[in-house]
Design a protein around this motif. Sequence first.
Motif, short mmCIF file in Angstrom:
data_model
loop_
_atom_site.label_atom_id
_atom_site.label_comp_id
_atom_site.label_asym_id
_atom_site.label_seq_id
_atom_site.Cartn_x
_atom_site.Cartn_y
_atom_site.Cartn_z
N LEU A 170 52.56 42.57 54.87
CA LEU A 170 51.97 42.78 56.24
C LEU A 170 51.83 44.36 56.53
O LEU A 170 51.06 44.61 57.46
CB LEU A 170 52.67 42.15 57.33
CG LEU A 170 52.42 40.73 57.21
CD1 LEU A 170 53.38 39.86 58.40
CD2 LEU A 170 51.00 40.14 57.69
N LEU A 171 52.36 45.24 55.60
CA LEU A 171 52.39 46.75 55.81
C LEU A 171 51.00 46.91 55.32
O LEU A 171 50.73 46.59 54.26
CB LEU A 171 53.47 47.30 55.15
CG LEU A 171 54.62 47.22 55.97
CD1 LEU A 171 55.93 47.80 55.04
CD2 LEU A 171 54.91 47.84 57.30
N LYS A 172 50.40 47.93 56.30
CA LYS A 172 48.90 48.43 55.53
C LYS A 172 49.04 49.37 54.72
O LYS A 172 48.03 49.55 54.00
CB LYS A 172 48.07 48.69 56.99
CG LYS A 172 47.92 47.74 57.77
CD LYS A 172 46.77 46.91 57.44
CE LYS A 172 46.35 45.71 58.48
NZ LYS A 172 47.09 44.73 58.14
N ASP A 173 50.06 50.14 54.62
CA ASP A 173 50.08 50.96 53.53
C ASP A 173 50.96 50.81 52.34
O ASP A 173 51.62 49.92 52.35
CB ASP A 173 50.67 52.52 54.33
CG ASP A 173 52.44 52.19 54.21
OD1 ASP A 173 53.00 53.18 53.90
OD2 ASP A 173 52.65 51.43 54.73
N GLN A 174 50.24 51.49 51.21
CA GLN A 174 50.83 51.10 49.87
C GLN A 174 52.17 51.41 49.64
O GLN A 174 53.05 50.96 48.93
CB GLN A 174 50.02 51.68 48.80
CG GLN A 174 48.56 51.13 48.30
CD GLN A 174 48.86 49.73 48.07
OE1 GLN A 174 49.54 49.32 47.29
NE2 GLN A 174 48.24 48.64 49.06
N TRP A 175 52.62 52.43 50.43
CA TRP A 175 54.06 53.03 50.10
C TRP A 175 54.91 51.79 50.73
O TRP A 175 56.07 51.44 49.92
CB TRP A 175 54.27 54.24 50.79
CG TRP A 175 53.65 55.50 50.40
CD1 TRP A 175 52.64 55.99 50.66
CD2 TRP A 175 54.09 56.22 49.25
NE1 TRP A 175 52.24 56.99 49.85
CE2 TRP A 175 53.12 57.19 49.17
CE3 TRP A 175 55.45 56.29 48.52
CZ2 TRP A 175 53.33 58.12 48.09
CZ3 TRP A 175 55.28 56.93 47.41
CH2 TRP A 175 54.62 58.03 47.12
N GLY A 176 54.72 51.49 51.88
CA GLY A 176 55.54 50.31 52.49
C GLY A 176 55.53 49.06 51.51
O GLY A 176 56.50 48.27 51.22
N TYR A 177 54.49 48.81 51.14
CA TYR A 177 54.22 47.57 50.27
C TYR A 177 55.13 47.91 48.83
O TYR A 177 55.90 46.61 48.75
CB TYR A 177 52.83 47.31 49.88
CG TYR A 177 52.57 46.17 49.10
CD1 TYR A 177 52.70 45.02 49.35
CD2 TYR A 177 52.38 46.40 47.74
CE1 TYR A 177 52.51 43.76 48.47
CE2 TYR A 177 52.21 45.30 46.53
CZ TYR A 177 52.25 43.88 47.20
OH TYR A 177 52.18 42.95 46.30
N LYS A 178 55.32 48.90 48.44
CA LYS A 178 55.98 48.98 47.14
C LYS A 178 57.40 49.00 47.54
O LYS A 178 58.22 48.55 46.71
CB LYS A 178 55.49 50.30 46.50
CG LYS A 178 54.13 50.14 45.73
CD LYS A 178 53.75 51.61 45.04
CE LYS A 178 52.44 51.55 44.43
NZ LYS A 178 51.76 52.84 44.65
N VAL A 179 57.66 49.67 48.58
CA VAL A 179 59.33 49.69 48.83
C VAL A 179 59.73 48.21 49.01
O VAL A 179 60.62 47.80 48.32
CB VAL A 179 59.60 50.46 50.43
CG1 VAL A 179 60.83 49.91 50.91
CG2 VAL A 179 59.36 51.91 50.27
N MET A 180 59.05 47.50 49.52
CA MET A 180 59.67 46.18 49.97
C MET A 180 59.54 45.18 48.74
O MET A 180 60.24 44.19 48.43
CB MET A 180 58.59 45.35 51.22
CG MET A 180 58.82 46.18 52.41
SD MET A 180 60.37 46.73 52.98
CE MET A 180 61.33 45.15 53.47
N LYS A 181 58.47 45.60 47.85
CA LYS A 181 58.19 44.81 46.53
C LYS A 181 59.56 45.22 45.61
O LYS A 181 60.06 44.29 44.86
CB LYS A 181 57.10 45.06 45.87
CG LYS A 181 56.73 44.05 44.67
CD LYS A 181 54.97 43.95 44.65
CE LYS A 181 55.12 43.03 43.14
NZ LYS A 181 54.49 43.78 42.28
N ARG A 182 59.72 46.45 45.84
CA ARG A 182 60.98 46.67 44.69
C ARG A 182 62.28 46.22 45.25
O ARG A 182 63.08 45.74 44.46
CB ARG A 182 60.87 48.55 44.95
CG ARG A 182 62.02 48.98 44.23
CD ARG A 182 61.94 48.96 42.39
NE ARG A 182 63.02 47.86 42.19
CZ ARG A 182 63.28 47.40 41.04
NH1 ARG A 182 62.65 47.92 39.88
NH2 ARG A 182 63.90 46.56 40.70
N VAL A 183 62.35 46.25 46.44
CA VAL A 183 63.68 45.65 47.08
C VAL A 183 63.61 44.18 46.92
O VAL A 183 64.73 43.55 46.45
CB VAL A 183 63.84 45.96 48.65
CG1 VAL A 183 64.91 45.16 49.24
CG2 VAL A 183 63.97 47.55 48.77
#
Length: 307
Positions: A170-183
């Motif tokens: 649900l985060l629009k930016d790629q950075w946030g998506y990558k952080v949550m996917k990594r965790v």
Amino acid sequence: MPVRAEDVALLDALTPEAERLMEKHLANSKEWFPHEYVPWSQGRDFEPGEEWVPDDEKIPPSVRSALVVNLLTEDNLPYYFRDIERMFGRDGVWGAWVKRWTAEEGRHSIVIRDYLTVTRAVDPVALERDRMAQVATGVVPEPPTAAEGMAYVALQELATRIAHFNTGKLLKDQWGYKVMKRVMTDENFHFLFYRDLVSAALEVDPSALVIAIEAQVRDFEMPGTGIPGFSEHAKAIAKAGIYDMQIHHEQILVPVVLRDWAVESLEGLTPEAEQAREALLSRIERIGRIAAKAAERLARQTDLVSA
Ligand SMILES: [Fe+2]
Ligand SMILES: [Fe+2]
């Protein structure tokens, strides 16, 4: 600290499997660095005149709730460490697992906090006050036995994996998506360790385990209940489809308890364990029914709003 006397036999019987799972975990989990996931160039100092303001917040309140709950849950790590070390003990593979797991979990709050601070996605003052309030009270679920503890952490790691990933989407930016996917990837490996440990425990002592699973499904709570405003956050998180009863039923209880642990086909249970199994199966069925009805109601409301 020695483990509970009642848990020694189960843990001893599971030691070879824990060693195998630990090796598998070390082979599968790759090294990663929190600082590589944070968009530092977006950051600026919080000096006077540059403090956080509500306009800095570019994400919907429900996603903000999820980020705050996910991060504060990670921040409560000292208490999870205490309880898991108490459950498994410090010796051999059990102690090695607890320490390695703790080190991995520590990265989660580092990366999520750095990301939120740099992007100004949430109010850092409110976040720190909530962290202090939560960690200073130290409210966490405390399963009473090793069997219940294993069942709880298996379900909880999977729930956390799902919540992190759905938040990231649900985060629009790629950075946030990558952080949550990594965790999320870390949480998945933790889930697999505990899920397979419970599977092995079900072979050692099916009756004790089914009683433990029943107790933990009955009282299941996410570990963030000590977060200020937790129930309001939980409502927002459910409404956004990040984590709700239907997800809990379809993505946790059915695949793990019914399919992976196959509680329906366990044999040789004591009368008490038979009773627990019956209660467990009817509870899962009931949760599914209630969740489906709630989802239908929500869909109808959404239709009305958009009509
Ligand atoms: Fe975590
Ligand atoms: Fe985890």
